[in-house]
Enzyme design. Structure first.
Site, PDB file in Angstrom:
ATOM      1  N   ARG A  14       0.942  -1.419  -0.087  1.00 43.67           N
ATOM      2  CA  ARG A  14       0.031   0.129  -0.086  1.00 43.67           C
ATOM      3  C   ARG A  14       1.004   1.087   0.024  1.00 43.67           C
ATOM      4  O   ARG A  14       1.046   1.955  -0.887  1.00 43.67           O
ATOM      5  CB  ARG A  14      -0.979   0.026   1.042  1.00 43.67           C
ATOM      6  CG  ARG A  14      -2.010   0.847   1.238  1.00 43.67           C
ATOM      7  CD  ARG A  14      -1.854   2.411   1.655  1.00 43.67           C
ATOM      8  NE  ARG A  14      -1.333   2.734   2.860  1.00 43.67           N
ATOM      9  CZ  ARG A  14      -0.883   3.505   3.429  1.00 43.67           C
ATOM     10  NH1 ARG A  14      -0.706   4.919   2.941  1.00 43.67           N
ATOM     11  NH2 ARG A  14      -0.440   3.809   4.692  1.00 43.67           N
ATOM     12  N   ASP A  15       1.887   1.719   1.007  1.00 42.98           N
ATOM     13  CA  ASP A  15       2.252   2.615   1.134  1.00 42.98           C
ATOM     14  C   ASP A  15       3.709   2.718   0.123  1.00 42.98           C
ATOM     15  O   ASP A  15       3.847   3.596  -0.067  1.00 42.98           O
ATOM     16  CB  ASP A  15       2.933   2.783   2.668  1.00 42.98           C
ATOM     17  CG  ASP A  15       3.116   4.311   3.140  1.00 42.98           C
ATOM     18  OD1 ASP A  15       3.013   4.943   2.174  1.00 42.98           O
ATOM     19  OD2 ASP A  15       3.428   4.536   4.229  1.00 42.98           O
ATOM     20  N   HIS A 206       4.290   3.926  12.805  1.00 37.79           N
ATOM     21  CA  HIS A 206       4.587   3.892  11.335  1.00 37.79           C
ATOM     22  C   HIS A 206       5.378   4.808  11.019  1.00 37.79           C
ATOM     23  O   HIS A 206       5.232   6.138  10.916  1.00 37.79           O
ATOM     24  CB  HIS A 206       3.321   3.995  10.453  1.00 37.79           C
ATOM     25  CG  HIS A 206       3.351   4.168   9.163  1.00 37.79           C
ATOM     26  ND1 HIS A 206       2.864   3.113   8.438  1.00 37.79           N
ATOM     27  CD2 HIS A 206       3.833   5.160   8.325  1.00 37.79           C
ATOM     28  CE1 HIS A 206       3.037   3.591   7.080  1.00 37.79           C
ATOM     29  NE2 HIS A 206       3.643   4.649   6.970  1.00 37.79           N
ATOM     30  N   HIS A 208       8.920   6.835   8.918  1.00 37.50           N
ATOM     31  CA  HIS A 208       9.594   7.096   7.883  1.00 37.50           C
ATOM     32  C   HIS A 208      11.107   7.371   8.047  1.00 37.50           C
ATOM     33  O   HIS A 208      11.473   7.958   9.278  1.00 37.50           O
ATOM     34  CB  HIS A 208       8.878   8.062   6.962  1.00 37.50           C
ATOM     35  CG  HIS A 208       7.535   7.729   6.213  1.00 37.50           C
ATOM     36  ND1 HIS A 208       7.373   7.863   4.856  1.00 37.50           N
ATOM     37  CD2 HIS A 208       6.421   6.950   6.866  1.00 37.50           C
ATOM     38  CE1 HIS A 208       6.169   7.448   4.676  1.00 37.50           C
ATOM     39  NE2 HIS A 208       5.653   6.887   5.807  1.00 37.50           N
ATOM     40  N   CYS A 239       4.304   9.326   1.225  1.00 36.92           N
ATOM     41  CA  CYS A 239       2.820   9.983   1.273  1.00 36.92           C
ATOM     42  C   CYS A 239       2.730  11.002   0.320  1.00 36.92           C
ATOM     43  O   CYS A 239       3.538  11.902   0.013  1.00 36.92           O
ATOM     44  CB  CYS A 239       2.336  10.861   2.670  1.00 36.92           C
ATOM     45  SG  CYS A 239       0.906  11.506   2.594  1.00 36.92           S
ATOM     46  N   ASN A 248       9.471   4.686   3.863  1.00 34.40           N
ATOM     47  CA  ASN A 248       9.139   3.994   4.972  1.00 34.40           C
ATOM     48  C   ASN A 248      10.546   3.397   5.643  1.00 34.40           C
ATOM     49  O   ASN A 248      11.411   2.965   4.800  1.00 34.40           O
ATOM     50  CB  ASN A 248       8.257   3.161   5.156  1.00 34.40           C
ATOM     51  CG  ASN A 248       6.818   3.315   4.723  1.00 34.40           C
ATOM     52  OD1 ASN A 248       6.686   3.979   3.607  1.00 34.40           O
ATOM     53  ND2 ASN A 248       5.766   3.119   5.556  1.00 34.40           N
TER      54      ASN A 248
END
Length: 312
Positions: A14-15, A206, A208, A239, A248
């Protein structure tokens, strides 16, 4: 090896994928996800059911869910921004829906086209629908440790958002350092405050690695009792609605770091590394991982037999 371990959710599908500008064919996404399913993760964040115009890379979310090889041992989580997205997630057989919310109004306007308070109010019909369908729901707070538009986020702001989540019946919250603005002290202070205020909540981090602080921040969170973390194979991610939100923390770096400290992850580092190498072959300009560059600490070299002196 310590019996007390951590749980890592893989978010590359996803990310990671959403940060790639060129189209990744559906069959390639499926192949990578299948490799990640086989690594020992308990949960994958497999996609986001956003409008295709918002993130074109994920327009094939429904088809991806149809084609991957599901495992009863691996839960599939997906980001859902609205009721239509939740309906698609339910139809696709997703195990858990994750709501997205920004800590700052500025990022919320960029990400959700409304301020944080309005975004929270829009969650009510989603949670009602999820409850009727039997789907679990978790929450998230983007830019929780720093906003690219407003700077540092006061912990009181995070407390307010958690209180609103609690009023909606949500007690599982991901704290996202969306643009890598956190540092270990800020992580410790904010996590300690939130865990004291909300002892019944399950918080995750989460992180980065925008400024190289992600693993230090993960350790700081772990020292404050956090045992749930997100990471992305190959460090893929970012993002699209936050300037400078590069990748990430790489899953292989996070797993290796924790395992070297004697903290069990339950994930096969070798299998994650193999998956990261495959991702690197397809998307070399997007991958950033220390282990792909340097290898594991256990990858030793042959000892030198001697040193030849150079005569002056």
């Amino acid at each position: 090896m310590s019996e007390a371990g951590v749980t890592i959710t893989e978010v590359c599908p996803r990310d990671g994928f959403q940060s790639v500008s060129e189209w990744i064919p559906t069959e390639e996404k499926v192949r990578i996800i299948n490799r990640l399913i086989d690594c020992g993760y308990k949960q994958l964040e497999v996609t986001s059911f956003v409008h295709p115009k918002a993130i074109p890379q994920l327009k094939d979310a429904d088809e991806v869910l149809k084609q991957i090889k599901r495992s009863e041992h691996v839960k599939m989580r997906a980001l859902v921004p609205n009721t239509r997205g939740l309906e698609r997630a339910i139809a696709a057989g997703v195990d858990k829906a994750k709501l997205m919310l920004s800590a700052s109004d500025s990022h919320s306007i960029s990400n959700a086209n409304c301020k944080t308070e309005e975004a929270i109010r829009k969650f009510e019909p989603l949670i009602d629908l999820a409850g009727k369908s039997g789907m679990k729901v978790s929450g998230s707070i983007s830019v929780a440790f720093g906003c690219p538009y407003e700077g540092e986020i006061p912990v009181e702001r995070l407390v307010m958002i958690c209180e609103r989540y609690r009023s909606l019946g949500i007690q599982e919250i991901s704290l996202a350092d969306t643009t890598g603005m956190a540092n270990p002290l800020r992580i410790k202070n904010n996590v300690r405050e939130l865990r004291q205020r909300f002892p019944d909540f399950t918080f995750s981090l989460h992180l980065h690695n925008t400024r190289g602080m992600a693993f230090a921040n993960a350790v700081a969170g772990w020292e404050e009792g956090i045992v749930h973390f997100d990471s992305s194979a190959g460090g893929l991610g970012g993002c699209p609605y936050a300037p400078g939100a590069s990748g990430n923390i790489a899953s292989e770096d996070l797993i290796h770091g924790f395992e070297e400290m004697g903290i069990c992850t339950g994930v096969s580092l070798n299998k994650v590394l193999d998956a990261a190498k495959e991702i690197h072959q397809s998307l070399p300009q997007y991958v950033d991982s220390f282990l792909l560059k340097a290898g594991k600490c256990s990858d030793l070299s042959a000892s030198p037999e001697g040193q030849q002196k150079i005569k002056s």
